[in-house]
Design a protein around this motif. Structure first.
Motif, PDB file in Angstrom:
ATOM      1  N   VAL A   3       0.868  -1.176   0.000  1.00 34.54           N
ATOM      2  CA  VAL A   3       0.000   0.000   0.000  1.00 34.54           C
ATOM      3  C   VAL A   3       0.901   1.221   0.000  1.00 34.54           C
ATOM      4  CG1 VAL A   3      -1.699   1.345   1.288  1.00 34.54           C
ATOM      5  CG2 VAL A   3      -1.891  -1.151   1.206  1.00 34.54           C
ATOM      6  N   ARG A   4       0.592   2.138  -0.878  1.00 35.79           N
ATOM      7  CA  ARG A   4       1.345   3.390  -0.920  1.00 35.79           C
ATOM      8  C   ARG A   4       0.365   4.558  -1.060  1.00 35.79           C
ATOM      9  NH1 ARG A   4       1.502   5.217  -6.064  1.00 35.79           N
ATOM     10  NH2 ARG A   4       1.082   3.684  -7.686  1.00 35.79           N
ATOM     11  N   LEU A   5       0.871   5.733  -0.754  1.00 34.60           N
ATOM     12  CA  LEU A   5       0.051   6.948  -0.767  1.00 34.60           C
ATOM     13  C   LEU A   5       0.516   7.882  -1.873  1.00 34.60           C
ATOM     14  CD1 LEU A   5      -1.905   9.024   0.628  1.00 34.60           C
ATOM     15  CD2 LEU A   5       0.078   9.700   2.012  1.00 34.60           C
ATOM     16  N   PHE A  24      -3.372   3.042   8.830  1.00 36.58           N
ATOM     17  CA  PHE A  24      -3.526   4.287   8.078  1.00 36.58           C
ATOM     18  C   PHE A  24      -3.437   5.506   8.990  1.00 36.58           C
ATOM     19  CE2 PHE A  24      -5.903   0.920   5.900  1.00 36.58           C
ATOM     20  CZ  PHE A  24      -5.232   0.917   4.691  1.00 36.58           C
ATOM     21  N   PRO A  25      -2.245   5.786   9.505  1.00 41.86           N
ATOM     22  CA  PRO A  25      -2.096   6.940  10.399  1.00 41.86           C
ATOM     23  C   PRO A  25      -2.293   8.257   9.642  1.00 41.86           C
ATOM     24  CG  PRO A  25       0.054   6.029   9.855  1.00 41.86           C
ATOM     25  CD  PRO A  25      -0.975   5.097   9.278  1.00 41.86           C
ATOM     26  N   PRO A  36       4.945   3.792   2.193  1.00 39.61           N
ATOM     27  CA  PRO A  36       4.696   2.498   1.548  1.00 39.61           C
ATOM     28  C   PRO A  36       4.992   1.349   2.512  1.00 39.61           C
ATOM     29  CG  PRO A  36       5.966   3.923   0.110  1.00 39.61           C
ATOM     30  CD  PRO A  36       5.894   4.620   1.448  1.00 39.61           C
ATOM     31  N   PHE A  37       4.074   0.390   2.548  1.00 38.42           N
ATOM     32  CA  PHE A  37       4.285  -0.755   3.430  1.00 38.42           C
ATOM     33  C   PHE A  37       3.732  -2.028   2.806  1.00 38.42           C
ATOM     34  CE2 PHE A  37      -0.024  -1.510   5.092  1.00 38.42           C
ATOM     35  CZ  PHE A  37      -0.652  -0.284   4.877  1.00 38.42           C
ATOM     36  N   GLY A  62      -0.513  -1.993  -4.635  1.00 36.88           N
ATOM     37  CA  GLY A  62       0.363  -2.441  -5.710  1.00 36.88           C
ATOM     38  C   GLY A  62       0.888  -3.827  -5.417  1.00 36.88           C
ATOM     39  N   GLU A  63       1.531  -4.345  -6.381  1.00 35.99           N
ATOM     40  CA  GLU A  63       2.158  -5.653  -6.220  1.00 35.99           C
ATOM     41  C   GLU A  63       3.587  -5.454  -5.758  1.00 35.99           C
ATOM     42  OE1 GLU A  63       0.476  -8.455  -6.404  1.00 35.99           O
ATOM     43  OE2 GLU A  63      -1.281  -7.241  -6.839  1.00 35.99           O
ATOM     44  N   GLU A  64       4.153  -6.487  -5.247  1.00 38.99           N
ATOM     45  CA  GLU A  64       5.539  -6.411  -4.820  1.00 38.99           C
ATOM     46  C   GLU A  64       6.424  -6.123  -6.022  1.00 38.99           C
ATOM     47  OE1 GLU A  64       6.813  -9.597  -2.337  1.00 38.99           O
ATOM     48  OE2 GLU A  64       4.848  -9.761  -1.433  1.00 38.99           O
TER      49      GLU A  64
END
Length: 72
Positions: A3-5, A24-25, A36-37, A62-64
């Motif tokens: 997940v990225r922003l 989701f801080p 991204p995590f 996204g995918e790895e």
């Protein structure tokens, strides 16, 4: 799954935070501070709900990514 922003899209609705404040801080103004995590096994469903909750589509699944090869 990652997940990225996309920071320029976040307008501070904090809907992702409402889904899960740990995944989701947000800052004091409600803007996401997600870095991204990789989503841990067992957190996939809540991660998808948090991403889907964003009305601005600022969070992206996204995918790895394969690591880039170094110089030979």
């Amino acid at each position: 799954m990652i997940v990225r922003l996309e920071r320029d899209r976040c307008v501070g609705h904090a809907q992702c935070f409402a889904v899960d404040e740990h995944l989701f801080p947000v800052d004091d103004n409600g803007y996401s501070t997600v870095e991204p995590f990789y989503v841990r096994a067992g957190d996939e469903e809540v991660a998808r709900r948090g991403v889907d909750a964003c009305p601005e589509h600022a969070l992206v699944i996204g995918e790895e990514v394969e690591p880039a090869e170094g110089p030979n």
